[in-house]
Design a protein around this motif. Structure first.
Motif, PDB file in Angstrom:
ATOM      1  N   VAL A 172      -8.226  10.618   2.166  1.00 24.23           N
ATOM      2  CA  VAL A 172      -7.642  10.901   3.394  1.00 24.23           C
ATOM      3  C   VAL A 172      -8.072  11.363   4.538  1.00 24.23           C
ATOM      4  CG1 VAL A 172      -5.607  12.651   4.080  1.00 24.23           C
ATOM      5  CG2 VAL A 172      -5.547  12.144   1.914  1.00 24.23           C
ATOM      6  N   GLU A 173      -9.670  12.237   4.518  1.00 22.61           N
ATOM      7  CA  GLU A 173     -10.702  12.427   5.259  1.00 22.61           C
ATOM      8  C   GLU A 173     -11.431  10.978   5.606  1.00 22.61           C
ATOM      9  OE1 GLU A 173     -10.926  15.131   6.982  1.00 22.61           O
ATOM     10  OE2 GLU A 173      -9.705  15.914   5.403  1.00 22.61           O
ATOM     11  N   LYS A 174     -11.399   9.926   5.339  1.00 26.15           N
ATOM     12  CA  LYS A 174     -11.714   9.312   5.557  1.00 26.15           C
ATOM     13  C   LYS A 174     -10.591   7.912   6.723  1.00 26.15           C
ATOM     14  CE  LYS A 174     -13.105   3.972   4.063  1.00 26.15           C
ATOM     15  NZ  LYS A 174     -14.957   3.861   5.242  1.00 26.15           N
ATOM     16  N   ILE A 175      -9.782   7.671   5.790  1.00 26.81           N
ATOM     17  CA  ILE A 175      -8.907   7.377   7.095  1.00 26.81           C
ATOM     18  C   ILE A 175      -8.300   8.460   8.060  1.00 26.81           C
ATOM     19  CG2 ILE A 175      -5.987   6.986   6.647  1.00 26.81           C
ATOM     20  CD1 ILE A 175      -6.454   6.336   4.171  1.00 26.81           C
ATOM     21  N   LEU A 176      -8.176   9.286   8.689  1.00 32.75           N
ATOM     22  CA  LEU A 176      -8.217  10.518   9.630  1.00 32.75           C
ATOM     23  C   LEU A 176      -9.724  10.458  10.513  1.00 32.75           C
ATOM     24  CD1 LEU A 176      -7.044  13.755   7.798  1.00 32.75           C
ATOM     25  CD2 LEU A 176      -5.374  11.937   8.974  1.00 32.75           C
ATOM     26  N   LYS A 177     -10.425   9.731   9.723  1.00 33.73           N
ATOM     27  CA  LYS A 177     -11.643   9.259  10.562  1.00 33.73           C
ATOM     28  C   LYS A 177     -11.406   8.257  11.110  1.00 33.73           C
ATOM     29  CE  LYS A 177     -17.014   9.292  10.600  1.00 33.73           C
ATOM     30  NZ  LYS A 177     -18.269   9.073  10.049  1.00 33.73           N
ATOM     31  N   ASP A 178     -10.576   7.437  10.118  1.00 34.84           N
ATOM     32  CA  ASP A 178     -10.434   5.885  11.312  1.00 34.84           C
ATOM     33  C   ASP A 178      -9.686   6.003  12.200  1.00 34.84           C
ATOM     34  OD1 ASP A 178     -12.531   4.719   8.635  1.00 34.84           O
ATOM     35  OD2 ASP A 178     -10.777   3.884   7.772  1.00 34.84           O
ATOM     36  N   PHE A 179      -8.451   7.133  12.179  1.00 36.44           N
ATOM     37  CA  PHE A 179      -7.753   6.542  12.915  1.00 36.44           C
ATOM     38  C   PHE A 179      -8.408   7.637  14.723  1.00 36.44           C
ATOM     39  CE2 PHE A 179      -4.220   5.442   9.984  1.00 36.44           C
ATOM     40  CZ  PHE A 179      -3.674   5.214  11.083  1.00 36.44           C
TER      41      PHE A 179
ATOM     42  N   ASN B 142      -7.573   5.222  16.653  1.00 41.88           N
ATOM     43  CA  ASN B 142      -6.001   4.227  16.176  1.00 41.88           C
ATOM     44  C   ASN B 142      -5.714   3.353  15.178  1.00 41.88           C
ATOM     45  OD1 ASN B 142      -5.819   6.717  18.329  1.00 41.88           O
ATOM     46  ND2 ASN B 142      -4.487   5.289  19.272  1.00 41.88           N
ATOM     47  N   HIS B 143      -6.254   3.346  14.042  1.00 46.26           N
ATOM     48  CA  HIS B 143      -6.258   2.642  12.863  1.00 46.26           C
ATOM     49  C   HIS B 143      -7.204   2.946  11.761  1.00 46.26           C
ATOM     50  CE1 HIS B 143      -5.417  -1.366  11.172  1.00 46.26           C
ATOM     51  NE2 HIS B 143      -6.868  -1.761  11.264  1.00 46.26           N
ATOM     52  N   SER B 144      -6.432   2.507  10.499  1.00 47.49           N
ATOM     53  CA  SER B 144      -7.787   2.244   9.719  1.00 47.49           C
ATOM     54  C   SER B 144      -7.014   1.011   8.441  1.00 47.49           C
ATOM     55  CB  SER B 144      -7.201   3.766   8.360  1.00 47.49           C
ATOM     56  OG  SER B 144      -8.109   3.563   7.415  1.00 47.49           O
ATOM     57  N   PRO B 145      -8.114   0.648   8.647  1.00 48.30           N
ATOM     58  CA  PRO B 145      -7.932  -1.143   7.056  1.00 48.30           C
ATOM     59  C   PRO B 145      -7.887  -0.631   6.333  1.00 48.30           C
ATOM     60  CG  PRO B 145     -10.741  -0.227   8.232  1.00 48.30           C
ATOM     61  CD  PRO B 145      -9.193   0.605   8.830  1.00 48.30           C
ATOM     62  N   ILE B 146      -7.939   0.925   6.003  1.00 47.00           N
ATOM     63  CA  ILE B 146      -7.724   0.901   4.398  1.00 47.00           C
ATOM     64  C   ILE B 146      -5.791   1.555   4.227  1.00 47.00           C
ATOM     65  CG2 ILE B 146     -10.089   0.640   3.496  1.00 47.00           C
ATOM     66  CD1 ILE B 146      -9.434   3.597   3.498  1.00 47.00           C
TER      67      ILE B 146
ATOM     68  N   GLU C  80      -2.796  -0.534   2.574  1.00 52.38           N
ATOM     69  CA  GLU C  80      -2.711  -0.693   1.154  1.00 52.38           C
ATOM     70  C   GLU C  80      -3.050   0.643   0.208  1.00 52.38           C
ATOM     71  OE1 GLU C  80      -6.682  -3.157  -2.375  1.00 52.38           O
ATOM     72  OE2 GLU C  80      -6.478  -2.877  -0.004  1.00 52.38           O
ATOM     73  N   TYR C  81      -3.655   1.607   0.631  1.00 53.99           N
ATOM     74  CA  TYR C  81      -3.977   3.126   0.386  1.00 53.99           C
ATOM     75  C   TYR C  81      -2.431   3.927  -0.168  1.00 53.99           C
ATOM     76  CZ  TYR C  81      -5.925   7.237  -1.300  1.00 53.99           C
ATOM     77  OH  TYR C  81      -5.785   8.220  -1.613  1.00 53.99           O
ATOM     78  N   LEU C  82      -1.521   3.264   1.039  1.00 48.34           N
ATOM     79  CA  LEU C  82       0.069   3.808   1.023  1.00 48.34           C
ATOM     80  C   LEU C  82       0.926   2.988   0.443  1.00 48.34           C
ATOM     81  CD1 LEU C  82       0.662   4.800   4.739  1.00 48.34           C
ATOM     82  CD2 LEU C  82       0.841   5.933   3.022  1.00 48.34           C
ATOM     83  N   GLN C  83       0.638   1.758   0.074  1.00 44.02           N
ATOM     84  CA  GLN C  83       1.245   1.028  -0.747  1.00 44.02           C
ATOM     85  C   GLN C  83       1.157   1.224  -2.887  1.00 44.02           C
ATOM     86  OE1 GLN C  83       1.075  -3.378  -0.809  1.00 44.02           O
ATOM     87  NE2 GLN C  83       2.122  -3.614  -2.499  1.00 44.02           N
ATOM     88  N   ALA C  84      -0.127   1.320  -2.716  1.00 40.98           N
ATOM     89  CA  ALA C  84      -0.688   2.211  -3.745  1.00 40.98           C
ATOM     90  C   ALA C  84      -0.001   3.293  -4.583  1.00 40.98           C
ATOM     91  CB  ALA C  84      -2.594   2.389  -4.298  1.00 40.98           C
ATOM     92  N   LEU C  85       0.187   4.010  -3.999  1.00 41.78           N
ATOM     93  CA  LEU C  85       0.574   5.717  -4.008  1.00 41.78           C
ATOM     94  C   LEU C  85       1.595   5.416  -3.552  1.00 41.78           C
ATOM     95  CD1 LEU C  85      -1.224   7.147  -0.516  1.00 41.78           C
ATOM     96  CD2 LEU C  85      -1.531   7.719  -3.408  1.00 41.78           C
ATOM     97  N   GLN C  86       2.271   4.522  -3.936  1.00 35.70           N
ATOM     98  CA  GLN C  86       3.410   4.500  -3.458  1.00 35.70           C
ATOM     99  C   GLN C  86       4.296   4.151  -5.721  1.00 35.70           C
ATOM    100  OE1 GLN C  86       6.651   5.405  -1.575  1.00 35.70           O
ATOM    101  NE2 GLN C  86       4.324   5.915  -0.767  1.00 35.70           N
ATOM    102  N   ASN C  87       3.354   4.135  -6.041  1.00 36.37           N
ATOM    103  CA  ASN C  87       3.413   3.724  -7.791  1.00 36.37           C
ATOM    104  C   ASN C  87       2.284   5.027  -8.571  1.00 36.37           C
ATOM    105  OD1 ASN C  87       5.374   1.069  -7.590  1.00 36.37           O
ATOM    106  ND2 ASN C  87       3.668   0.876  -6.120  1.00 36.37           N
ATOM    107  N   PRO C  88       2.290   5.787  -8.368  1.00 38.54           N
ATOM    108  CA  PRO C  88       1.231   6.974  -9.098  1.00 38.54           C
ATOM    109  C   PRO C  88       1.082   7.336 -10.192  1.00 38.54           C
ATOM    110  CG  PRO C  88       3.216   8.198  -7.795  1.00 38.54           C
ATOM    111  CD  PRO C  88       3.594   6.668  -7.234  1.00 38.54           C
TER     112      PRO C  88
END
Length: 469
Positions: free
Chosen positions: A418-425, A429-433, A436-444
């Motif tokens: 989460v911290e890595k993504i927040l740093k990207d944004f 204003n964007h995170s390249p990961i 894909e990460y949100l998609q993975a989190l949909q099937n925990p």
């Protein structure tokens, strides 16, 4: 997006008409297609940024800021309210149930107490990620429809890009909402609010008079127990369980200083403002009980004109919290371990495991996932669990794997991710990961393990999360 007004008929100064403050250059960062489809929200792509930033307002429904009180870290504030949020109104789903649409970070309101009413991009994206992850984990939660960048700077330490979250909730009726009206002595408003909450969340309550509101409190207690047990099942630490962040619907709200526990310890705290550990992982049940007691106090005028008689009727419900929670908590551990029924010695088996987890700094999520997969022979357990696992194996049965697989995730929203993504944004204003990460989190519970997303963090001893106001 067809909106209807909500809460405006409860009491004076409960829902105060107030418009969001326009922003300079709104641009859509994230949009939740699943939520939009569920609620039949049909804002055109060309209008999404304007509507979901508050720059474009429905002329037929006036946005409002809601008033509420709150015990913040045990200290009572009689007038808090939406200091940086505007309720646009509510939309109806396909079953006709209303869902609140609220902008968070949309500017100062009459409740702002000198604040700017804005939100930085980090907390906005955190709420989006965490609420979607919690939803997929099966934890009751508010959800995010969108995150819009404002094109403006929010002056925090350090200055950061601004953003606005669009939050969706079955309601924004908090324990603090009842405290707000009770503090003003507004019995008519209390009754109207309780009836609204019952109609929306507990329509099966058909009784009248005091019994109606005793039944309401009983249902809220039940939902709070279910919520906290769900949090603890997946290792979630809310971080700011104030009464103003406690919804009577039993949904998670406010993802400010939240975090996920890695190495198991009931005393785990990440919130920078929780210096005494009031909202530590293992103390969350006690605080939920305490918050329900504050709701009971607020309901006294609806129970009996004589305060002592009202307390006598309310107290058994509050006093039942611990026993009810312990039953639910015991059931949770039985599911996480796939135990065959309930035996008196099971509590010792669970206690031994938790002691091993703490003493050896074992990762909470990965350990229970490994235990689950070990039933299929697909993983070798840590050597420190060898003796314990032999005793555990005698308590499992044919259905243990399927039971455990449903409650023990393979993937959680790891703090470092989460911290890595927040740093990207914050940087672009964007995170390249993120996608894909949100998609993975949909099937925990079925997601194949990606070590870069789910390794046990060893450097979080000094990790802190912040409120984001």
């Amino acid at each position: 997006m067809k909106l209807v007004s909500r809460y405006t008929d409860i009491a004076e100064q409960f829902a105060i008409a107030d418009r969001p403050s326009p922003v300079g250059e709104p641009s859509l960062l994230l949009f939740n297609d699943a939520v939009a489809k569920q609620l039949s929200i049909d804002v055109s792509s060309a209008q999404q940024a304007a509507v979901l930033s508050g720059n474009q307002i429905d002329s037929t429904v006036a946005p409002v800021a809601l008033g509420y009180s709150g015990h913040q870290f045990g200290h009572f504030s009689p007038r808090l309210g939406d200091g940086r949020a505007h309720l646009l109104g509510a939309v109806a789903d396909q079953q006709g149930l209303l869902w609140d649409i609220q902008l968070k970070g949309s500017g100062a309101t009459p409740f702002s107490r000198g604040g700017d009413g804005r939100c930085a991009i980090g907390p906005a994206v955190r709420e989006y990620i965490m609420s979607e992850a919690m939803h997929a984990l099966g934890v009751p939660t508010t959800r995010c429809l969108a995150v819009v960048a404002t094109g403006e700077t929010v002056y925090r330490q350090p200055p950061q890009p601004g953003a606005i979250v669009t939050r969706v909730a079955s309601s924004h009726i908090r324990v603090g909402s009842f405290q707000y009206l009770a503090t003003q002595g507004d019995v008519v408003g209390l009754k109207a609010l309780a009836d609204l909450a019952i109609t929306r969340h507990y329509p099966h309550i058909q009784s009248t008079g005091p019994e109606r509101y005793l039944a309401f409190l009983s249902e809220v207690i039940k939902k709070q127990i279910e919520l906290v047990v769900s949090w603890m099942r997946v290792g979630f630490i809310h971080g700011v369980m104030n009464t103003d962040n406690t919804l009577v619907s039993g949904e998670t709200i406010d993802y400010g200083p939240c975090a996920m526990m890695n190495s198991f310890d009931f005393d785990t705290v990440f919130s920078s403002i929780d210096r005494q550990g009031r909202y530590a992982f293992g103390n969350q049940p006690n605080i939920a009980n305490w918050n329900c007691a504050r709701l009971a106090e607020s309901l006294i005028p609806l129970i009996n004109e004589d305060d002592e008689q009202a307390v006598a009727l309310l107290s058994p419900l509050i006093n039942s919290f611990a026993e009810k929670f312990n039953h639910a908590f015991t059931d949770m551990w039985a599911q996480k371990l796939g135990l065959d029924g309930h035996k008196p010695e099971d509590s010792k088996l669970v206690a031994e495991l938790l002691a091993l987890l703490k003493d050896n700094s074992l990762d909470y999520t990965n350990t229970f996932d490994s235990l689950t997969r070990s039933l299929k022979g697909s993983v070798t357990l840590p050597s420190v669990l060898s003796s314990w696992s032999e005793k555990w194996a005698h308590r499992t049965h044919k259905q243990s794997y399927s039971i455990m697989r449903k409650v023990n995730p393979t993937l959680i929203p790891r703090n470092y991710m989460v911290e890595k993504i927040l740093k990207d944004f914050a940087e672009s204003n964007h995170s390249p990961i993120l996608s894909e990460y949100l998609q993975a989190l949909q099937n925990p519970y079925t997601q194949s393990i990606n070590e870069s997303w789910n390794h046990a963090a060893s450097d979080e001893k000094n990790y802190q999360t912040f409120c984001g106001t």
